[in-house]
Design a protein around this motif. Structure first.
Motif, PDB file in Angstrom:
ATOM      1  N   ASN A 178       5.504  -7.040  -6.384  1.00 18.69           N
ATOM      2  CA  ASN A 178       5.309  -8.449  -6.200  1.00 18.69           C
ATOM      3  C   ASN A 178       5.000  -9.088  -7.633  1.00 18.69           C
ATOM      4  OD1 ASN A 178       2.180  -7.354  -6.334  1.00 18.69           O
ATOM      5  ND2 ASN A 178       1.856  -9.671  -5.788  1.00 18.69           N
ATOM      6  N   ARG A 179       5.376 -10.184  -7.805  1.00 17.54           N
ATOM      7  CA  ARG A 179       5.426 -10.900  -9.193  1.00 17.54           C
ATOM      8  C   ARG A 179       4.803 -12.274  -8.996  1.00 17.54           C
ATOM      9  NH1 ARG A 179       9.079 -14.103 -11.777  1.00 17.54           N
ATOM     10  NH2 ARG A 179      10.611 -13.641  -9.959  1.00 17.54           N
ATOM     11  N   ARG A 180       3.621 -12.515  -9.550  1.00 18.51           N
ATOM     12  CA  ARG A 180       3.141 -14.003  -9.107  1.00 18.51           C
ATOM     13  C   ARG A 180       3.618 -14.833 -10.288  1.00 18.51           C
ATOM     14  NH1 ARG A 180      -1.250 -15.082  -5.626  1.00 18.51           N
ATOM     15  NH2 ARG A 180      -0.786 -17.246  -5.233  1.00 18.51           N
ATOM     16  N   GLU A 181       4.230 -15.897  -9.909  1.00 20.48           N
ATOM     17  CA  GLU A 181       4.643 -16.951 -10.584  1.00 20.48           C
ATOM     18  C   GLU A 181       4.336 -18.382 -10.178  1.00 20.48           C
ATOM     19  OE1 GLU A 181       9.041 -18.252 -12.531  1.00 20.48           O
ATOM     20  OE2 GLU A 181       8.613 -16.443 -11.286  1.00 20.48           O
ATOM     21  N   GLY A 182       3.241 -18.957 -11.004  1.00 22.59           N
ATOM     22  CA  GLY A 182       2.560 -20.038 -10.126  1.00 22.59           C
ATOM     23  C   GLY A 182       2.103 -20.082  -9.042  1.00 22.59           C
ATOM     24  N   ARG A 183       2.487 -20.936  -8.013  1.00 21.13           N
ATOM     25  CA  ARG A 183       1.950 -20.638  -6.630  1.00 21.13           C
ATOM     26  C   ARG A 183       2.777 -19.817  -5.926  1.00 21.13           C
ATOM     27  NH1 ARG A 183       3.069 -26.988  -4.762  1.00 21.13           N
ATOM     28  NH2 ARG A 183       5.511 -26.981  -5.422  1.00 21.13           N
ATOM     29  N   GLU A 184       3.850 -19.467  -6.277  1.00 19.41           N
ATOM     30  CA  GLU A 184       4.761 -18.464  -5.524  1.00 19.41           C
ATOM     31  C   GLU A 184       4.417 -17.058  -5.678  1.00 19.41           C
ATOM     32  OE1 GLU A 184       8.777 -21.189  -5.088  1.00 19.41           O
ATOM     33  OE2 GLU A 184       8.480 -20.152  -6.807  1.00 19.41           O
ATOM     34  N   ASN A 185       4.531 -16.256  -4.891  1.00 15.40           N
ATOM     35  CA  ASN A 185       4.618 -15.024  -5.156  1.00 15.40           C
ATOM     36  C   ASN A 185       5.769 -14.449  -4.697  1.00 15.40           C
ATOM     37  OD1 ASN A 185       3.262 -12.450  -5.639  1.00 15.40           O
ATOM     38  ND2 ASN A 185       1.660 -12.535  -3.952  1.00 15.40           N
ATOM     39  N   HIS A 186       6.363 -13.621  -5.800  1.00 15.87           N
ATOM     40  CA  HIS A 186       7.945 -13.100  -5.529  1.00 15.87           C
ATOM     41  C   HIS A 186       7.639 -11.460  -5.058  1.00 15.87           C
ATOM     42  CE1 HIS A 186      10.037 -16.474  -6.883  1.00 15.87           C
ATOM     43  NE2 HIS A 186       8.955 -16.847  -7.593  1.00 15.87           N
ATOM     44  N   TYR A 187       8.265 -11.314  -4.209  1.00 13.07           N
ATOM     45  CA  TYR A 187       8.252  -9.624  -3.640  1.00 13.07           C
ATOM     46  C   TYR A 187       9.667  -9.195  -3.846  1.00 13.07           C
ATOM     47  CZ  TYR A 187       3.461 -10.005  -1.734  1.00 13.07           C
ATOM     48  OH  TYR A 187       2.043 -10.052  -1.692  1.00 13.07           O
ATOM     49  N   CYS A 188       9.628  -7.746  -4.282  1.00 15.24           N
ATOM     50  CA  CYS A 188      10.957  -7.206  -4.246  1.00 15.24           C
ATOM     51  C   CYS A 188      10.675  -5.665  -3.415  1.00 15.24           C
ATOM     52  CB  CYS A 188      11.355  -6.999  -5.763  1.00 15.24           C
ATOM     53  SG  CYS A 188      10.144  -5.981  -6.778  1.00 15.24           S
ATOM     54  N   ALA A 189      11.836  -5.140  -3.295  1.00 16.29           N
ATOM     55  CA  ALA A 189      11.722  -3.739  -2.432  1.00 16.29           C
ATOM     56  C   ALA A 189      11.730  -2.706  -3.663  1.00 16.29           C
ATOM     57  CB  ALA A 189      12.992  -3.650  -1.802  1.00 16.29           C
ATOM     58  N   ARG A 190      11.033  -1.596  -3.155  1.00 12.48           N
ATOM     59  CA  ARG A 190      11.037  -0.547  -4.132  1.00 12.48           C
ATOM     60  C   ARG A 190      11.530   0.743  -3.310  1.00 12.48           C
ATOM     61  NH1 ARG A 190       9.243  -2.440  -8.514  1.00 12.48           N
ATOM     62  NH2 ARG A 190       7.288  -3.531  -9.206  1.00 12.48           N
ATOM     63  N   PRO A 191      12.734   0.976  -3.048  1.00 15.38           N
ATOM     64  CA  PRO A 191      13.212   1.665  -2.464  1.00 15.38           C
ATOM     65  C   PRO A 191      12.786   3.374  -2.578  1.00 15.38           C
ATOM     66  CG  PRO A 191      15.053   0.384  -2.891  1.00 15.38           C
ATOM     67  CD  PRO A 191      13.718  -0.004  -3.624  1.00 15.38           C
ATOM     68  N   GLU A 192      12.494   3.390  -3.950  1.00 17.42           N
ATOM     69  CA  GLU A 192      12.178   4.715  -4.461  1.00 17.42           C
ATOM     70  C   GLU A 192      11.043   5.263  -3.503  1.00 17.42           C
ATOM     71  OE1 GLU A 192      12.289   1.390  -5.942  1.00 17.42           O
ATOM     72  OE2 GLU A 192      10.797   2.124  -7.534  1.00 17.42           O
ATOM     73  N   ALA A 193      10.373   4.164  -3.235  1.00 19.65           N
ATOM     74  CA  ALA A 193       9.356   4.897  -2.389  1.00 19.65           C
ATOM     75  C   ALA A 193       9.505   5.618  -1.161  1.00 19.65           C
ATOM     76  CB  ALA A 193       8.162   3.679  -2.124  1.00 19.65           C
ATOM     77  N   LEU A 194      10.701   5.495  -0.848  1.00 19.55           N
ATOM     78  CA  LEU A 194      10.961   6.206   0.455  1.00 19.55           C
ATOM     79  C   LEU A 194      10.945   7.748   0.108  1.00 19.55           C
ATOM     80  CD1 LEU A 194      14.020   3.951   1.759  1.00 19.55           C
ATOM     81  CD2 LEU A 194      11.554   4.220   2.774  1.00 19.55           C
ATOM     82  N   ALA A 195      10.914   7.931  -1.015  1.00 20.61           N
ATOM     83  CA  ALA A 195      11.022   9.448  -1.485  1.00 20.61           C
ATOM     84  C   ALA A 195       9.977  10.391  -0.561  1.00 20.61           C
ATOM     85  CB  ALA A 195      10.893   9.548  -2.970  1.00 20.61           C
ATOM     86  N   PRO A 196       8.784  10.031  -0.687  1.00 22.85           N
ATOM     87  CA  PRO A 196       7.986  11.082   0.087  1.00 22.85           C
ATOM     88  C   PRO A 196       8.432  11.283   1.504  1.00 22.85           C
ATOM     89  CG  PRO A 196       6.759   9.523  -1.126  1.00 22.85           C
ATOM     90  CD  PRO A 196       8.109   8.904  -1.219  1.00 22.85           C
ATOM     91  N   ALA A 197       8.844  10.289   2.326  1.00 22.83           N
ATOM     92  CA  ALA A 197       9.349  10.522   3.322  1.00 22.83           C
ATOM     93  C   ALA A 197      10.608  11.180   3.578  1.00 22.83           C
ATOM     94  CB  ALA A 197       9.466   8.927   4.272  1.00 22.83           C
ATOM     95  N   ALA A 198      11.294  11.186   2.642  1.00 22.29           N
ATOM     96  CA  ALA A 198      12.602  11.597   2.351  1.00 22.29           C
ATOM     97  C   ALA A 198      12.404  13.218   2.296  1.00 22.29           C
ATOM     98  CB  ALA A 198      13.450  11.108   1.314  1.00 22.29           C
ATOM     99  N   ALA A 199      11.532  13.405   1.360  1.00 21.72           N
ATOM    100  CA  ALA A 199      11.123  14.745   0.991  1.00 21.72           C
ATOM    101  C   ALA A 199      10.801  15.508   2.319  1.00 21.72           C
ATOM    102  CB  ALA A 199      10.036  14.874   0.019  1.00 21.72           C
ATOM    103  N   ARG A 215       0.803  -1.360  -0.078  1.00 26.85           N
ATOM    104  CA  ARG A 215       0.013  -0.129  -0.049  1.00 26.85           C
ATOM    105  C   ARG A 215       0.979   1.267   0.088  1.00 26.85           C
ATOM    106  NH1 ARG A 215      -3.743  -1.007   4.394  1.00 26.85           N
ATOM    107  NH2 ARG A 215      -4.868  -2.053   2.782  1.00 26.85           N
ATOM    108  N   ALA A 216       1.967   1.136   0.707  1.00 24.79           N
ATOM    109  CA  ALA A 216       2.979   2.290   0.701  1.00 24.79           C
ATOM    110  C   ALA A 216       3.817   2.338  -0.482  1.00 24.79           C
ATOM    111  CB  ALA A 216       3.680   1.981   1.799  1.00 24.79           C
ATOM    112  N   LYS A 217       3.636   1.416  -1.474  1.00 27.29           N
ATOM    113  CA  LYS A 217       4.552   1.295  -2.692  1.00 27.29           C
ATOM    114  C   LYS A 217       5.836   0.659  -2.233  1.00 27.29           C
ATOM    115  CE  LYS A 217       1.503   4.453  -5.043  1.00 27.29           C
ATOM    116  NZ  LYS A 217       0.248   3.584  -5.590  1.00 27.29           N
ATOM    117  N   LEU A 218       6.172   0.209  -1.107  1.00 28.12           N
ATOM    118  CA  LEU A 218       7.564  -0.031  -0.603  1.00 28.12           C
ATOM    119  C   LEU A 218       8.006  -1.492  -1.268  1.00 28.12           C
ATOM    120  CD1 LEU A 218       7.709   1.326   3.019  1.00 28.12           C
ATOM    121  CD2 LEU A 218       8.806   1.981   0.971  1.00 28.12           C
ATOM    122  N   VAL A 219       6.796  -1.973  -1.782  1.00 29.30           N
ATOM    123  CA  VAL A 219       7.253  -3.403  -2.278  1.00 29.30           C
ATOM    124  C   VAL A 219       6.429  -3.653  -3.664  1.00 29.30           C
ATOM    125  CG1 VAL A 219       7.847  -4.297  -0.149  1.00 29.30           C
ATOM    126  CG2 VAL A 219       5.690  -4.937  -0.912  1.00 29.30           C
TER     127      VAL A 219
END
Lengths: 108, 108
Positions: B62-83, B56-60
């Motif tokens: 996800n990519r569904r691949e079969g039964r697995e759900n792969h999550y990855c970090a999106r550090p750019e989403a820290l920008a609003p807090a940094a601002a 919801r905070a766009k910090l991660v």
DNA sequence: CCAAACCATAACCATACGGTTATGCGTTGT
DNA sequence: ACAACGCATAACCGTATGGTTATGGTTTGG
């Protein structure tokens, strides 16, 4: 560890009313609880409690003067949170390398 | 406003378990829910809920691949807090004015 | 094909949180 | 002296939060 401090800072900043109080202190400088209450949109006791949380995070300091309690912002206390962002914000690292030196100065 | 996004980010970072998950994703890259659960210290459903908040905070992402759900970090989403820290961290502004120009590049 | 794996959702629970009103204690103006 | 002020604390309340177990839906390996 320092991350313990970061916890208090992040927790304190999570509430919008608390951020608003901190913002007012940064912009207008020292402020009494009474003055803060005027713009906070919540009751005076609520403001007092928020100030307690901010103080636990060291984001504010206070100076008792008679019956008045003057609070002021301590933006340096943002350092632990900033340090965390430095360590785990790849975006931050990429584009703001200069920050590293800054944060090292803060540690001591 | 952008502060609305900052709210989600700060809120998401307020929980230590959530930060730990984000940290692991930053350090180790893409990770399945199963893998994250192994190190999280909480149950798998708890991890799933934390990931929802982070998303919801766009910090991660996800990519569904079969039964697995792969999550990855999106550090750019820290920008609003940094601002936000840029605007209200007077300490930084005072001593590190150069930062301002850099952060402006971030806004767009 | 069927059991097992992966994950999200539901249902539930205890506690934390943010807010309120009430109160009390020191301080100050008159 | 004493009423009014400034503030913190207490007592209370509804809801949000973070956790759990239970369940069910896909997907996959054998």
């Amino acid at each position: 560890m320092k991350s313990a401090e970061a916890q208090h800072v992040f927790r304190a900043l999570a509430d919008p009313t608390r951020r608003a109080i901190f913002e007012e202190l940064v912009r207008k400088g020292e402020r009494t609880v009474h003055a803060l209450t005027a713009n906070a949109g919540v009751s005076q006791p609520a403001v007092s409690k928020h100030l307690t949380v901010l103080k636990r995070a060291k984001l504010v300091g206070n100076r008792r003067e008679g019956r008045e309690n003057h609070y002021c912002a301590r933006p340096e206390a943002l350092a632990p949170a900033a340090a965390w962002m430095k360590d785990f914000g790849a975006f931050w690292n990429e584009r703001f390398d200069r920050l590293e030196a800054v944060l090292e100065g803060m540690e001591k």
